[in-house]
Motif scaffolding. Structure first.
Motif, PDB file in Angstrom:
ATOM      1  N   ASP A  41       0.865  -1.188   0.000  1.00 66.22           N
ATOM      2  CA  ASP A  41       0.000   0.000   0.000  1.00 66.22           C
ATOM      3  C   ASP A  41       0.904   1.243   0.000  1.00 66.22           C
ATOM      4  O   ASP A  41       1.276   1.778   1.023  1.00 66.22           O
ATOM      5  CB  ASP A  41      -0.908  -0.062   1.227  1.00 66.22           C
ATOM      6  N   ASP A  87     -11.193   9.856  -1.188  1.00 66.90           N
ATOM      7  CA  ASP A  87      -9.975   9.153  -1.617  1.00 66.90           C
ATOM      8  C   ASP A  87      -9.272  10.087  -2.606  1.00 66.90           C
ATOM      9  O   ASP A  87      -9.752  10.293  -3.722  1.00 66.90           O
ATOM     10  CB  ASP A  87     -10.305   7.805  -2.273  1.00 66.90           C
ATOM     11  N   LEU A  89      -6.537   9.765  -4.196  1.00 67.92           N
ATOM     12  CA  LEU A  89      -5.905   9.089  -5.342  1.00 67.92           C
ATOM     13  C   LEU A  89      -6.279   7.617  -5.264  1.00 67.92           C
ATOM     14  O   LEU A  89      -5.638   6.842  -4.550  1.00 67.92           O
ATOM     15  CB  LEU A  89      -4.380   9.275  -5.309  1.00 67.92           C
ATOM     16  N   ASP A  90      -7.341   7.270  -5.952  1.00 71.49           N
ATOM     17  CA  ASP A  90      -7.727   5.858  -6.004  1.00 71.49           C
ATOM     18  C   ASP A  90      -7.036   5.240  -7.208  1.00 71.49           C
ATOM     19  O   ASP A  90      -7.123   5.773  -8.317  1.00 71.49           O
ATOM     20  CB  ASP A  90      -9.248   5.728  -6.121  1.00 71.49           C
ATOM     21  N   ALA A 190      -8.667   0.403  -9.713  1.00 66.23           N
ATOM     22  CA  ALA A 190      -9.196   1.628  -9.094  1.00 66.23           C
ATOM     23  C   ALA A 190     -10.685   1.391  -8.819  1.00 66.23           C
ATOM     24  O   ALA A 190     -11.524   1.472  -9.725  1.00 66.23           O
ATOM     25  CB  ALA A 190      -8.996   2.837  -9.987  1.00 66.23           C
ATOM     26  N   GLY A 210     -12.551  -6.666   1.206  1.00 64.28           N
ATOM     27  CA  GLY A 210     -11.427  -5.949   1.811  1.00 64.28           C
ATOM     28  C   GLY A 210     -11.316  -4.519   1.314  1.00 64.28           C
ATOM     29  O   GLY A 210     -10.229  -3.935   1.326  1.00 64.28           O
ATOM     30  N   ASP A 215     -12.918   4.206  -0.932  1.00 65.69           N
ATOM     31  CA  ASP A 215     -12.774   3.730  -2.316  1.00 65.69           C
ATOM     32  C   ASP A 215     -14.126   3.635  -3.028  1.00 65.69           C
ATOM     33  O   ASP A 215     -14.178   3.730  -4.255  1.00 65.69           O
ATOM     34  CB  ASP A 215     -12.131   2.329  -2.335  1.00 65.69           C
TER      35      ASP A 215
HETATM   36  C1  IPD Z   1      -7.181   0.549  -4.030  1.00 66.60           C
HETATM   37  C2  IPD Z   1      -7.861   0.392  -5.376  1.00 66.60           C
HETATM   38  C3  IPD Z   1      -7.912  -1.044  -5.821  1.00 66.60           C
HETATM   39  C4  IPD Z   1      -8.538  -1.934  -4.780  1.00 66.60           C
HETATM   40  C5  IPD Z   1      -7.828  -1.795  -3.441  1.00 66.60           C
HETATM   41  C6  IPD Z   1      -7.824  -0.339  -3.000  1.00 66.60           C
HETATM   42  P1  IPD Z   1      -6.077   2.917  -3.400  1.00 66.60           P
HETATM   43  O1  IPD Z   1      -7.324   1.869  -3.569  1.00 66.60           O
HETATM   44  O2  IPD Z   1      -9.172   0.905  -5.331  1.00 66.60           O
HETATM   45  O3  IPD Z   1      -8.653  -1.207  -7.020  1.00 66.60           O
HETATM   46  O4  IPD Z   1      -8.474  -3.267  -5.197  1.00 66.60           O
HETATM   47  O5  IPD Z   1      -8.493  -2.581  -2.488  1.00 66.60           O
HETATM   48  O6  IPD Z   1      -7.117  -0.235  -1.789  1.00 66.60           O
HETATM   49  O7  IPD Z   1      -5.193   2.338  -2.348  1.00 66.60           O
HETATM   50  O8  IPD Z   1      -5.421   2.998  -4.701  1.00 66.60           O
HETATM   51  O9  IPD Z   1      -6.752   4.177  -2.971  1.00 66.60           O
END
Ligand code: IPD
Length: 268
Positions: A41, A87, A89-90, A190, A210, A215
């Motif tokens: 992450d 969020d 930056l997704d 995303a 999860g 998001d």
């Molecule tokens: C992630 C994205 C991704 C998803 C993850 C998220 P982030 O968000 O949306 O598609 O599979 O579970 O954590 O970390 O880029 O804001």
């Protein structure tokens, strides 16, 4: 052009301002200083900068509202019924790898209900927005979920668990059950865009385990205003806190949901 309320204009303006910086940083992604927040992450400087811009812009327009943010956590507002769920930056991993599939996501939660959502995909200037009772829109165009009713013709999006997350075994079983019956499954990285694309009828459905509230929060109102359904995979309403979601057109919400639940029961 569909009429946008003052509220949506505030959200759109904040997203556009933050996006200008994100796009500039994306061009220099190799030079960004990156720190590790947890397993798989990554958080970049761009992410933090985007969040401060969004926070400042939204606070200026609605000084009493609270915040739930990916980076800075929760801030209580003096007005306890309204809070922004953000969020900045997704699609962080895409961004850091130079993949131009990422978005800014802003939701307004009022009395525990998502009232408005904006998801902005800056690279191709796609502004998705929705407000309860006012429909879902992409730039000036009204959105409807897809009308496909056959699994065999349906394209789904999902999120594959990764290092440090749970449900790897269960996900594999569910994917295996779904992929043999549909036209394809995409993992584009995303979640906010996965939800927006369900609203736009590009995907028939999307599921993920999860997942965090920021998001998917803005996507909830987009999918619902476009005529789709959003629940937990098991059907419950607490997807923002239970961290799993199923968003789809009405028919695929039933069919995809039933495959996923059956695969889960078989795994238990
Ligand atoms: C992630 C994205 C991704 C998803 C993850 C998220 P982030 O968000 O949306 O598609 O599979 O579970 O954590 O970390 O880029 O804001």
């Amino acid at each position: 052009m569909a009429h946008r309320s003052a509220l949506i204009n505030v959200m759109v303006g904040a997203a556009q301002k933050a996006a200008r910086h994100l796009v500039r940083d994306f061009g220099e992604v190799e030079n960004l200083q990156v720190s590790r927040k947890g397993p798989a992450d990554f958080v970049s400087n761009a992410d933090r900068k985007s969040e401060s811009i969004l926070q400042a812009e939204l606070q200026k327009a609605r000084p009493t509202y609270g915040f739930m943010m990916e980076e800075n956590g929760t801030i209580e507002g003096t007005d306890t019924s309204n809070r922004w769920i953000i969020d900045p930056l997704d699609g962080t991993t895409n961004f850091l790898h130079g993949l131009p599939h990422f978005a800014i996501s802003i939701a307004l939660e009022r009395d525990r209900d998502i009232l408005a959502g904006v998801i902005y995909e800056p690279i191709n200037d796609q502004m998705f927005w929705a407000e309860k009772g006012q429909g879902a829109h992409l730039n000036g165009r009204r959105l409807r979920v897809s009308s496909r009713r056959d699994l065999a013709d349906s394209l789904f999006a999902t999120g594959i668990p990764f290092k440090g997350t749970e449900n790897h075994e269960l996900f594999t079983r569910q994917l295996s059950a779904v992929m043999g019956q549909c036209a394809g499954v995409r993992r584009c990285g995303a979640a906010a865009l996965d939800m927006a694309y369900v609203a736009a009828g590009r995907y028939e459905g999307y599921w993920e385990m999860g997942i965090n509230a920021w998001d998917i929060a803005a996507g909830v109102v987009l999918v619902r205003e476009a005529g789709g359904f959003v629940t937990e995979i098991g059907g419950g309403k607490n997807f923002l806190t239970k961290r799993n979601v199923l968003a789809a057109n009405p028919e695929m919400h039933v069919q995809l949901g039933s495959i996923l639940r059956k695969a889960k029961r078989a795994a238990e």
